[in-house]
Design an enzyme around this catalytic site. Sequence first.
Site, mmCIF file in Angstrom:
data_model
loop_
_atom_site.group_PDB
_atom_site.id
_atom_site.type_symbol
_atom_site.label_atom_id
_atom_site.label_comp_id
_atom_site.label_asym_id
_atom_site.label_seq_id
_atom_site.Cartn_x
_atom_site.Cartn_y
_atom_site.Cartn_z
ATOM 1 C CG ASP A 77 -6.271 4.400 2.104
ATOM 2 O OD1 ASP A 77 -5.734 5.002 1.364
ATOM 3 O OD2 ASP A 77 -6.604 3.224 2.242
ATOM 4 C CG HIS A 120 -10.563 5.866 1.091
ATOM 5 N ND1 HIS A 120 -11.184 4.998 0.380
ATOM 6 C CD2 HIS A 120 -9.240 5.858 0.687
ATOM 7 C CE1 HIS A 120 -10.360 4.253 -0.352
ATOM 8 N NE2 HIS A 120 -9.129 4.719 -0.160
ATOM 9 C CG HIS A 127 -4.351 5.947 -2.164
ATOM 10 N ND1 HIS A 127 -4.202 5.121 -1.425
ATOM 11 C CD2 HIS A 127 -3.634 6.179 -2.996
ATOM 12 C CE1 HIS A 127 -2.749 4.633 -1.642
ATOM 13 N NE2 HIS A 127 -2.543 5.493 -2.493
ATOM 14 C CG HIS A 186 -1.950 1.087 1.177
ATOM 15 N ND1 HIS A 186 -1.755 1.953 2.315
ATOM 16 C CD2 HIS A 186 -2.869 1.526 0.280
ATOM 17 C CE1 HIS A 186 -3.079 3.182 2.037
ATOM 18 N NE2 HIS A 186 -3.645 2.625 0.855
#
Length: 236
Positions: free
Chosen positions: A136, A211, A213, A132
Amino acid sequence: MRRRSLFVRRAPRSTGILGPLAVALALAVVGAQLDENATRPAVPASAGTVAAAAPARGLGVADFPERVVRGTTVPSSALAPAPKAAPAARRAPARASRSTRPARPAAPRKAWVRSCRGPLTSYYGMRWGKMHKGLDFGCSYGSPIVAASSGTVTFAGPQGGYGRLVLIRHDGGWITAYGHMSRMIVRVGQKVTAGQVIAYVGSAGHSTGPHLHFEVRTGGGWINPLPFLRARGVLV
């Protein structure tokens, strides 16, 4: 030889006491008047004494346009009380003092800011078996997303799992990425400043809910945005 008359007219003889009594009485009257003038309190010139008393008909100052004070004629307007200052006039000095206060200096604009007002829900690193590459932020749907710093938009459009993606290049070669937006309001080549709205939160692309990112990229890779932002005074 002539004979002297038996009846000779004589001048009335003074009693001898009335004269001194009259003089003493006159001196007493003069002395009393002097004592009365000496003990009488002086009347201030500002108060004034009316030479001729007004008839007992309730006459006021308008019936006597002038007053005589110790032999000097003074207009009645000079003896009237001074008018009270209006409330606005009394407040004028206070307003003037407030207006002369020095203005507070404006807070310096930060070079880097937080891009979304929401809790941090996921970190940079391995997640679900893959990398990742950003952070977030759990912001509500439609919340504004702002540029993390001043720069130039280099990309704005659909991009695979990001759904909708915006890339901004900053001084020093840094690039910030914003993904999963519901709507973008910037275009390629546009100059933006730190805190300027560039898009709105959504859930486009590979997303399980609304959300933001957020990524920080270098010449060809990614870095952890968390220490990068904290080193620039951004609370995350």
